[in-house]
Design a protein around this motif. Structure first.
Motif, mmCIF file in Angstrom:
data_model
loop_
_atom_site.group_PDB
_atom_site.id
_atom_site.type_symbol
_atom_site.label_atom_id
_atom_site.label_comp_id
_atom_site.label_asym_id
_atom_site.label_seq_id
_atom_site.Cartn_x
_atom_site.Cartn_y
_atom_site.Cartn_z
ATOM 1 N N PHE A 1 0.846 -1.199 0.000
ATOM 2 C CA PHE A 1 0.000 0.000 0.000
ATOM 3 C C PHE A 1 0.884 1.251 0.000
ATOM 4 N N TYR A 2 0.493 2.230 -0.817
ATOM 5 C CA TYR A 2 1.230 3.489 -0.918
ATOM 6 C C TYR A 2 0.481 4.593 -0.186
ATOM 7 N N LYS A 3 1.234 5.589 0.252
ATOM 8 C CA LYS A 3 0.632 6.842 0.711
ATOM 9 C C LYS A 3 0.474 7.743 -0.519
ATOM 10 N N VAL A 4 -0.523 8.616 -0.503
ATOM 11 C CA VAL A 4 -0.795 9.470 -1.660
ATOM 12 C C VAL A 4 0.432 10.296 -2.052
ATOM 13 N N ARG A 5 1.140 10.825 -1.060
ATOM 14 C CA ARG A 5 2.293 11.684 -1.395
ATOM 15 C C ARG A 5 3.428 10.903 -2.069
ATOM 16 N N ASN A 6 3.437 9.556 -1.946
ATOM 17 C CA ASN A 6 4.505 8.738 -2.540
ATOM 18 C C ASN A 6 4.150 8.209 -3.934
ATOM 19 N N ILE A 7 2.971 8.584 -4.424
ATOM 20 C CA ILE A 7 2.558 8.088 -5.743
ATOM 21 C C ILE A 7 3.386 8.746 -6.842
ATOM 22 N N ASP A 8 3.893 7.919 -7.735
ATOM 23 C CA ASP A 8 4.738 8.374 -8.851
ATOM 24 C C ASP A 8 4.105 7.879 -10.147
ATOM 25 N N ALA A 9 4.002 8.745 -11.142
ATOM 26 C CA ALA A 9 3.381 8.370 -12.419
ATOM 27 C C ALA A 9 4.144 7.255 -13.131
ATOM 28 N N GLU A 10 5.409 7.025 -12.756
ATOM 29 C CA GLU A 10 6.214 5.971 -13.382
ATOM 30 C C GLU A 10 5.829 4.583 -12.876
ATOM 31 N N LEU A 11 5.150 4.517 -11.745
ATOM 32 C CA LEU A 11 4.777 3.213 -11.177
ATOM 33 C C LEU A 11 3.717 2.549 -12.052
ATOM 34 N N PRO A 12 3.797 1.222 -12.274
ATOM 35 C CA PRO A 12 2.801 0.551 -13.128
ATOM 36 C C PRO A 12 1.414 0.524 -12.480
ATOM 37 N N TYR A 13 1.352 0.179 -11.188
ATOM 38 C CA TYR A 13 0.089 0.161 -10.449
ATOM 39 C C TYR A 13 0.375 0.600 -9.021
ATOM 40 N N VAL A 14 -0.631 1.212 -8.378
ATOM 41 C CA VAL A 14 -0.504 1.509 -6.948
ATOM 42 C C VAL A 14 -1.812 1.172 -6.257
ATOM 43 N N GLN A 15 -1.697 0.977 -4.942
ATOM 44 C CA GLN A 15 -2.860 0.667 -4.121
ATOM 45 C C GLN A 15 -2.812 1.585 -2.900
#
Length: 700
Positions: A48-62
């Motif tokens: 699970f990611y925190k919103v501030r750690n979301i990167d557009a390069e990541l394939p998928y996030v939760q």
């Protein structure tokens, strides 16, 4: 009836139209086909990611975030639902362009959700389009998400029109396992499962589709790879055992005057230790009352033809006729010329039979064959014609056998009441693991050393900027009386591939090596056969200095005086082909060279291939690297075999497992050849039907 043989249309949720598209797009015809349509990757839903750690390069996030606001924006075509969700680190925007009303109704403001999807950044803020949403409840809090590793399945655009994207196939597979997992029965003896600590079959299929964790996934993969290799090797070794029991062979009791006269008085050079070892293996085989089936591997120039000839002479000493079948007239002619030059005149009668043999010569040949006077017949597939009848065929040599179909080869076995001994030869070094699968029911011999006096070919890689050095080397070698090959991948310029084409290359060569001082031959697949033969003969006789050609010269041209092989756009060739082309030189005692020309931009695979060629001349080492780069399905001759139809196992990356499984199956047959022991009953039941109806075309 086995439930997994049920047509796929009878699975709940499929129906006629979906079944049709599954059959057409993925070749899924039955429940079993769907069960074996394995995920090609798994999406980790444990993180699970925190919103501030979301990167557009990541394939998928939760993420886990609470919906704070939602709004339908726009009219008709631009209508969309925009939702804001927030965790303790920031805001994320969620957008739906389809199903707007449904999501607006079902997503609840103020509630926390598990949100999963592909992240983007819009106006500096994280965003997701059409994410998967799951209400974050007490239950989901305990299991953290809808699964741990989510399977991703191959689909197509056509399938997606029937809502059979990865998610749709996942649902069908889940339904199949829910209804029929109890019908997945064990097919390997329990003592093997215990010895090799294999996961149970039912559990393995569950965990390859819906793994509990990475540990269970790896166990499932190991079990199913083991199973694939197990039954592949089981079938091959069962066929081999069946053949040795059913097809008796002629016993060659003696080594007589033909062999001894040739070995002591006609052989113009000493045999290598490898050649002696292989001859001994063949000698042992032919002394037993079992038909020999042996694969002889050896690099170009390693002396396979001499070993084949001496084996044929042993057959002749025991009163039998022999033949050698090659895939092309050029290669058949080459074998004929080589053997004629070795045996000389008035020693043993040798004849050549190809599609070009004249009718009157063919009639005489047929008569001498039937009378038994003709001892060695060399030819193409013309050898298997019904009109070709032997008095007593005892030994067959097949060169480059992957170019012949099973039925073509089988016709040779039928030329005698007792099947002849068979020696299969190949100049394409085959990796050990590939040989164990493609030729797993044959005994394998290897000639792994070159005749004495041969100097290793020096291989260098030149970029386009070094072309003048290449021309200089060519001039030096021609001045020494030597000849040069220049090989191109294409005949005419291609818009799709930026390659030097043969016609342009020939013009460059004519400019750099003008008449009358230099003579040029040009050979490719598009010129008439007669013209091709004329140009080849000019080069063979030394009348031309340079042969500009396509890969038509890969097999079958033997010019010991040629000392330089130049391969243009070498990065575009496969390793096996590069090695075969290099083998056209280095056939005499003088130093030979192979120059690999390439552009400045090389792919990773292209660079590895060229570096490998420069580093080593060992064909078996090269074949192993080729297998790693290309995979087994693309190695020459393996596509049509059908034997490599593996779903999860890979002989390039699972070599250790394959060797382990091969030993396991060998032990089973060594301890219980008839599978009569109670612990092998599961295998006996499984193979009764396979054992029945085996015909001569099962001989590889």
């Amino acid at each position: 009836m086995n439930p997994f043989e049920t047509p796929i249309e009878y699975l709940k949720g499929v129906g006629a139209s979906r079944a049709e598209v599954l059959k057409k797009e993925l070749e899924i015809y039955t429940f079993d086909d769907l069960l074996r349509h394995f995920p090609y990757k798994y999406i980790d839903r444990t993180k699970f990611y925190k919103v501030r750690n979301i990167d557009a390069e990541l394939p998928y996030v939760q993420v886990i975030a609470r919906i704070t606001r939602k709004e339908i924006v726009g009219e008709k075509r631009t209508r969309r639902l925009v939702v804001q969700a927030q965790d303790d680190t920031g805001l994320i925007e969620l957008v739906w362009f389809q199903g707007v009303s449904w999501f607006d109704k079902n997503l609840q403001t103020g509630k926390a959700y598990i949100i999963f999807g592909k992240p983007t950044v819009f106006n500096g803020k994280p965003q997701m389009s059409h994410p998967e949403m799951e209400l974050y409840t007490t239950e989901t809090r305990q299991r953290k998400g809808n699964m741990t590793l989510q399977p991703a399945y191959n689909s197509t655009e056509k399938l997606k029109q029937f809502t059979l994207d990865s998610k749709g196939i996942q649902k069908l597979t889940a339904a199949l396992l829910e209804q029929h997992s109890k019908d997945i029965h064990e097919n390997i003896p329990s003592y093997i499962i215990e010895k090799y600590r294999l996961m149970g079959r039912q559990e393995a299929f569950k965990n390859i589709h819906f793994p509990d964790d990475t540990g269970k996934l790896n166990q499932a993969l190991h079990r199913l790879k083991f199973e694939e290799f197990f039954f592949l090797q089981f079938k091959l070794l069962k066929n081999k055992l069946h053949r040795t029991q059913k097809f008796k062979g002629n016993i060659f009791e003696t080594v007589g005057p033909y062999f001894n006269e040739f070995y002591h008085h006609k052989l113009p050079f000493g045999l290598t230790n490898a050649q002696k070892r292989v001859l001994k293996e063949i000698r042992i085989d032919t002394q037993r009352p079992i038909q020999m089936n042996r694969l002889l591997q050896g690099d170009v120039g390693s002396g396979k033809t001499v070993v084949a000839l001496m084996s044929m002479l042993i057959a002749i000493d025991n009163g039998f006729q022999t033949c050698m079948m090659a895939p092309t007239e050029i290669l058949a002619n080459q074998h004929f010329q080589t053997i004629k030059s070795l045996v000389g005149d008035n020693f043993v009668e040798v004849a050549l039979l190809t599609g070009s043999t004249k009718k009157k010569d063919r009639k005489i040949l047929h008569e001498r064959l039937l009378s038994g006077d003709l001892k060695i017949l060399i030819g193409t597939h013309a050898l298997i014609e019904d009109a070709v009848q032997y008095k007593n065929l005892g030994f067959v040599v097949i060169d480059e056998q992957h170019r012949f179909g099973v039925e073509q080869r089988a016709k040779l076995w039928r030329k005698n009441t007792v099947p002849p001994h068979v020696l299969v030869m190949t100049a394409t070094p085959i990796p050990r693991t590939l040989a164990m699968t493609l030729y797993g029911d044959l005994d394998v011999s290897v000639i792994d050393e070159l005749p004495a006096g041969r100097k290793p070919i020096q291989t260098v890689h030149f970029y386009e900027s070094q072309r003048l050095r290449m021309f200089g080397l060519m001039r030096e070698e021609i001045a020494r009386g030597r000849q040069v090959y220049v090989v191109y991948p294409l005949i005419q310029e291609s818009e799709k591939l930026d390659l030097k084409d043969l016609e342009q290359g020939a013009e460059v060569m004519r400019h750099e090596f003008p008449l009358p001082k230099y003579q040029l031959s040009v050979v490719h697949g598009k010129i008439p056969a007669a013209d091709k033969e004329f140009e080849m003969q000019r080069f063979i006789k030394g009348e031309t200095h340079i042969m500009v050609a396509t890969t038509v010269i890969e097999v079958g041209v033997n010019v010991p005086n040629a000392s330089v092989m130049i391969i243009e756009n070498a990065e575009r060739f496969g390793l096996s082909q590069l090695h075969q082309l290099r083998g056209r030189v280095g056939r005499g005692a003088e130093q030979s060279f192979c120059i690999l020309m390439s552009g400045n931009k090389l792919s990773y695979d292209g660079r590895v291939r060229l570096e490998t060629m420069v580093r080593t001349n060992n064909g078996f080492e090269i074949s192993e690297i080729d297998l790693q780069l290309r995979g087994p399905g693309n190695i020459e001759g393996t596509q049509q075999s059908g034997v490599l139809d593996l779903k999860v196992a890979n002989i390039a990356t699972d070599q250790e497992l394959l060797v382990e499984v091969r030993k396991c199956v060998e032990e089973i047959f060594s301890n219980d050849a008839g599978l009569a022991a109670p612990e092998n009953e599961i295998l006996r039941r499984d193979t009764i039907s396979r054992s029945e109806g085996l015909t001569w075309d099962k001989i590889s």
